[in-house]
Each structure stands twice: as structure tokens, then as C-alpha cells.
Scaffold this motif. Structure first.
Motif, PDB file in Angstrom:
ATOM      1  N   SER A 206       0.830  -1.211   0.000  1.00  0.00           N
ATOM      2  CA  SER A 206       0.000   0.000   0.000  1.00  0.00           C
ATOM      3  C   SER A 206       0.859   1.254   0.000  1.00  0.00           C
ATOM      4  CB  SER A 206      -0.914   0.023   1.230  1.00  0.00           C
ATOM      5  OG  SER A 206      -1.662   1.222   1.249  1.00  0.00           O
TER       6      SER A 206
ATOM      7  N   ASN B 211      -0.670   4.103   0.881  1.00  0.00           N
ATOM      8  CA  ASN B 211      -1.475   4.982   1.743  1.00  0.00           C
ATOM      9  C   ASN B 211      -0.924   4.910   3.179  1.00  0.00           C
ATOM     10  OD1 ASN B 211      -3.509   5.623   3.711  1.00  0.00           O
ATOM     11  ND2 ASN B 211      -5.037   5.573   2.093  1.00  0.00           N
TER      12      ASN B 211
ATOM     13  N   LYS C 191      -3.347   3.699   5.995  1.00  0.00           N
ATOM     14  CA  LYS C 191      -3.616   2.266   5.888  1.00  0.00           C
ATOM     15  C   LYS C 191      -2.398   1.457   6.329  1.00  0.00           C
ATOM     16  CE  LYS C 191      -5.760   0.915   1.908  1.00  0.00           C
ATOM     17  NZ  LYS C 191      -5.797   0.381   0.521  1.00  0.00           N
TER      18      LYS C 191
ATOM     19  N   LYS D 240      -2.754  -5.609  -6.722  1.00  0.00           N
ATOM     20  CA  LYS D 240      -1.756  -4.845  -5.948  1.00  0.00           C
ATOM     21  C   LYS D 240      -0.782  -5.791  -5.254  1.00  0.00           C
ATOM     22  CE  LYS D 240      -5.031  -2.089  -4.012  1.00  0.00           C
ATOM     23  NZ  LYS D 240      -5.619  -0.999  -3.184  1.00  0.00           N
TER      24      LYS D 240
ATOM     25  N   ASP E 249      -4.363  -4.524   0.630  1.00  0.00           N
ATOM     26  CA  ASP E 249      -5.735  -4.236   1.067  1.00  0.00           C
ATOM     27  C   ASP E 249      -6.378  -3.420  -0.038  1.00  0.00           C
ATOM     28  OD1 ASP E 249      -7.660  -2.977   3.663  1.00  0.00           O
ATOM     29  OD2 ASP E 249      -7.266  -1.681   1.950  1.00  0.00           O
ATOM     30  N   ASP E 250      -7.528  -3.836  -0.526  1.00  0.00           N
ATOM     31  CA  ASP E 250      -8.325  -2.922  -1.342  1.00  0.00           C
ATOM     32  C   ASP E 250      -9.589  -2.654  -0.557  1.00  0.00           C
ATOM     33  OD1 ASP E 250      -8.322  -1.340  -3.786  1.00  0.00           O
ATOM     34  OD2 ASP E 250     -10.191  -2.381  -4.204  1.00  0.00           O
TER      35      ASP E 250
ATOM     36  N   GLY F 185     -12.855   0.461   0.629  1.00  0.00           N
ATOM     37  CA  GLY F 185     -13.644   1.597   0.189  1.00  0.00           C
ATOM     38  C   GLY F 185     -14.916   1.710   0.997  1.00  0.00           C
TER      39      GLY F 185
ATOM     40  N   SER G 147     -13.616   4.590  -4.386  1.00  0.00           N
ATOM     41  CA  SER G 147     -13.595   5.537  -3.265  1.00  0.00           C
ATOM     42  C   SER G 147     -12.393   6.475  -3.294  1.00  0.00           C
ATOM     43  CB  SER G 147     -13.616   4.776  -1.935  1.00  0.00           C
ATOM     44  OG  SER G 147     -14.855   4.105  -1.788  1.00  0.00           O
ATOM     45  N   ALA G 148     -11.207   5.938  -3.587  1.00  0.00           N
ATOM     46  CA  ALA G 148     -10.006   6.786  -3.569  1.00  0.00           C
ATOM     47  C   ALA G 148     -10.035   7.798  -4.707  1.00  0.00           C
ATOM     48  CB  ALA G 148      -8.750   5.924  -3.658  1.00  0.00           C
TER      49      ALA G 148
ATOM     50  N   ASN H 146     -12.806  14.263  -1.752  1.00  0.00           N
ATOM     51  CA  ASN H 146     -13.708  13.098  -1.717  1.00  0.00           C
ATOM     52  C   ASN H 146     -14.793  13.313  -0.667  1.00  0.00           C
ATOM     53  OD1 ASN H 146     -12.217  11.676  -3.621  1.00  0.00           O
ATOM     54  ND2 ASN H 146     -11.056  10.505  -2.116  1.00  0.00           N
TER      55      ASN H 146
ATOM     56  N   PHE I  88      -7.906   8.439   8.639  1.00  0.00           N
ATOM     57  CA  PHE I  88      -7.616   8.949   7.292  1.00  0.00           C
ATOM     58  C   PHE I  88      -8.892   8.804   6.447  1.00  0.00           C
ATOM     59  CE2 PHE I  88      -7.448   4.975   4.841  1.00  0.00           C
ATOM     60  CZ  PHE I  88      -7.336   4.042   5.860  1.00  0.00           C
ATOM     61  N   GLY I  89      -8.802   9.259   5.219  1.00  0.00           N
ATOM     62  CA  GLY I  89      -9.880   9.027   4.255  1.00  0.00           C
ATOM     63  C   GLY I  89     -11.235   9.525   4.734  1.00  0.00           C
ATOM     64  N   TYR I  90     -12.232   8.653   4.675  1.00  0.00           N
ATOM     65  CA  TYR I  90     -13.600   9.024   5.010  1.00  0.00           C
ATOM     66  C   TYR I  90     -13.903   8.919   6.511  1.00  0.00           C
ATOM     67  CZ  TYR I  90     -14.435   8.593  -0.039  1.00  0.00           C
ATOM     68  OH  TYR I  90     -14.402   8.750  -1.406  1.00  0.00           O
TER      69      TYR I  90
ATOM     70  N   LYS J 251     -10.092   1.717  16.839  1.00  0.00           N
ATOM     71  CA  LYS J 251     -10.472   1.485  15.440  1.00  0.00           C
ATOM     72  C   LYS J 251      -9.882   0.157  14.951  1.00  0.00           C
ATOM     73  CE  LYS J 251     -10.213   3.105  10.714  1.00  0.00           C
ATOM     74  NZ  LYS J 251      -9.441   3.853   9.702  1.00  0.00           N
TER      75      LYS J 251
ATOM     76  N   HIS K 175     -13.482  -2.602   9.557  1.00  0.00           N
ATOM     77  CA  HIS K 175     -13.507  -3.528   8.422  1.00  0.00           C
ATOM     78  C   HIS K 175     -12.143  -4.204   8.250  1.00  0.00           C
ATOM     79  CE1 HIS K 175     -12.153   0.393   7.343  1.00  0.00           C
ATOM     80  NE2 HIS K 175     -11.957   0.147   6.069  1.00  0.00           N
ATOM     81  N   ARG K 176     -11.079  -3.405   8.337  1.00  0.00           N
ATOM     82  CA  ARG K 176      -9.725  -3.941   8.140  1.00  0.00           C
ATOM     83  C   ARG K 176      -9.367  -4.897   9.283  1.00  0.00           C
ATOM     84  NH1 ARG K 176      -8.102   0.560   7.025  1.00  0.00           N
ATOM     85  NH2 ARG K 176      -8.535   0.317   4.818  1.00  0.00           N
TER      86      ARG K 176
END
Ligand SMILES: O=c1nc[nH]c2c1ncn2[C@H]1C[C@H](O)[C@@H](COP(=O)(O)OP(=O)(O)OP(=O)(O)O)O1
Ligand SMILES: [Mg+2]
Length: 197
Positions: A11, A13, A16, A55, A70-71, A73, A87-88, A99, A155-157, A178, A183-184
Motif C-alpha cells: 500500500s 497509503n 492504511k 496490488k 488491502d483494497d 472503500g 472511493s479513492a 472526496n 484517514f480518508g472518510y 479502530k 472492516h480492516r
């Protein structure tokens, strides 16, 4: 059972990577794709699974090591599952802030009870670039999209994702929290079980 002493995380990111390292670091020596290449592979798949495998294969190819990708979203119910695997790239590559602004705008007139959403993570582990049997694990995390950003962690959303079981946004959770419920985290728990870690 698969055994290895090192693994490359596929990754680019930073947020992530930090999460994956925290979840795996105690079990295996974790390297990062950035040590081997700065080039991000194009995510041409039509599913989280395809992109995660793509990836992982790319990282195994450039590193010569087993690779984990990891993919992930955000799938928003009102938007028929969008932005999903896109998503990205939701705001045409302009980044997390753009975003998030686009998502808030898309849902601006949508009432709370129709703002359900899931974070999705698919992990793919390949032993080598041409591995014919990648290990695949998935995790979902159910929540709701807020009307405005809350919190500064993650990060992200994360600032837009309301976590019902904690009554706060994902960006208001401590990293350790978290990493226990996301999800992760769910996908990673499956992976550890598969690997006997
Ligand atoms: O826990 C999360 N908290 C907040 N946002 C998240 C999370 N998990 C995924 N997301 C969002 C970020 C990005 O908009 C997309 C992932 O896209 P995705 O292609 O898998 O990752 P990426 O391009 O950022 O890095 P890379 O592909 O190098 O792993 O979903
Ligand atoms: Mg990506």
C-alpha cells in the motif's frame, strides 16, 4: 500452512500502512512497498478482490517477497454502493478532502435513516507474484454518513463515518480502538486465523 519471516505491505497509503503494521507487526517482519517502488499500479479491476490481488502481485514482483494488499472503500446505500471500489478516486484524484466534500454534497438532502453505509476491506496475500492460490479475506463495518466532519484521527472518510457501537465518528476513535473493530480489523482477524498467527 504458509510460513514466512517477512512480508511486504502493498500500500502507498500512509494511514492504511500504519493500521496494517499495528495489526501485524508483532507477528511477522513487515516491509513496505515504498522500499522497493514508488510506482502505484493502476487499479483496473471491477471488484475489491481483483484490485487487492493485482496490488499484491505487483508488490511481490517488485520486492521478491510475499505480499499483502488491502483494497478497501466506502459503499453508501443511498448511492447504490458508490463510491465503492472507486472511493479513492471519487473526486477525480483530488484527495481525501475533496472526496469527503463530494460525498457530503451528494447526501446533503438525504435524511439520517437513509444514510447507511459500509466500509469494505479485502485483503489478498500472495506467496509470490504468480501465486495461483492467493489467500483472500474480507471485512465489513456498518455505520452511517454524518452531515458534517467530526474528529481528526484516521484517514480518508473516517471523519464522515458514524460508528453506532461507539456513538462517535471513526475519526474520533483512538487508533487502537479502530484497529479492533474496523472492516480492516475484521479482515485481518480472518487472515491471522488462516495463517495460524
Ligand atoms: O479505514 C478507513 N477509513 C477511512 N477511509 C477508508 C478506510 N479504508 C478505506 N478508506 C477509503 C480511503 C480511500 O478513499 C479508499 C481506499 O482506496 P484503496 O485503493 O484501497 O487505497 P489507497 O489508494 O488509498 O492506497 P493503496 O491502493 O496504495 O493501498 O477507501
Ligand atoms: Mg489505491
Amino acid at each position: 500452512m504458509i510460513t514466512f519471516d517477512q512480508l511486504v505491505l502493498a500500500s502507498h497509503n500512509a494511514g492504511k500502512l500504519k493500521e496494517l503494521q499495528a495489526m501485524l507487526g508483532g507477528h511477522v517482519r513487515v516491509r513496505s512497498i515504498g522500499e522497493f517502488s514508488d510506482i502505484e499500479p493502476e487499479e483496473t479491476g471491477l471488484s475489491f478482490v481483483e484490485n487487492a490481488i493485482l496490488k499484491a502481485r505487483n508488490a511481490a514482483r517488485v520486492s521478491g517477497l510475499p505480499a499483502l494488499a488491502d483494497d478497501s472503500g466506502l459503499a453508501v446505500d443511498y448511492l447504490g454502493g458508490a463510491p465503492g471500489i472507486y472511493s479513492a478516486r471519487y473526486a477525480d484524484g483530488l484527495g481525501d478532502a475533496a472526496n469527503n466534500a463530494k460525498l457530503l454534497d451528494a447526501l446533503k438532502d438525504v435524511p439520517e435513516e437513509q444514510r447507511g453505509a459500509q466500509f469494505v476491506s479485502v485483503l489478498a496475500l500472495v506467496r509470490h507474484a504468480d501465486d495461483p492460490l492467493p489467500i483472500l479475506c474480507e471485512g465489513l463495518w456498518h455505520g452511517r454518513i454524518l452531515f458534517e466532519a467530526r474528529g481528526t484521527n484516521g484517514f480518508g472518510y473516517d471523519p464522515l463515518f458514524w460508528v453506532p457501537e461507539r456513538e462517535c465518528s471513526s475519526a474520533e476513535l483512538a487508533a487502537e480502538d479502530k484497529n479492533r473493530i474496523s472492516h480492516r480489523a475484521r479482515a485481518m482477524a480472518q487472515l491471522k486465523q488462516r495463517l495460524g498467527l
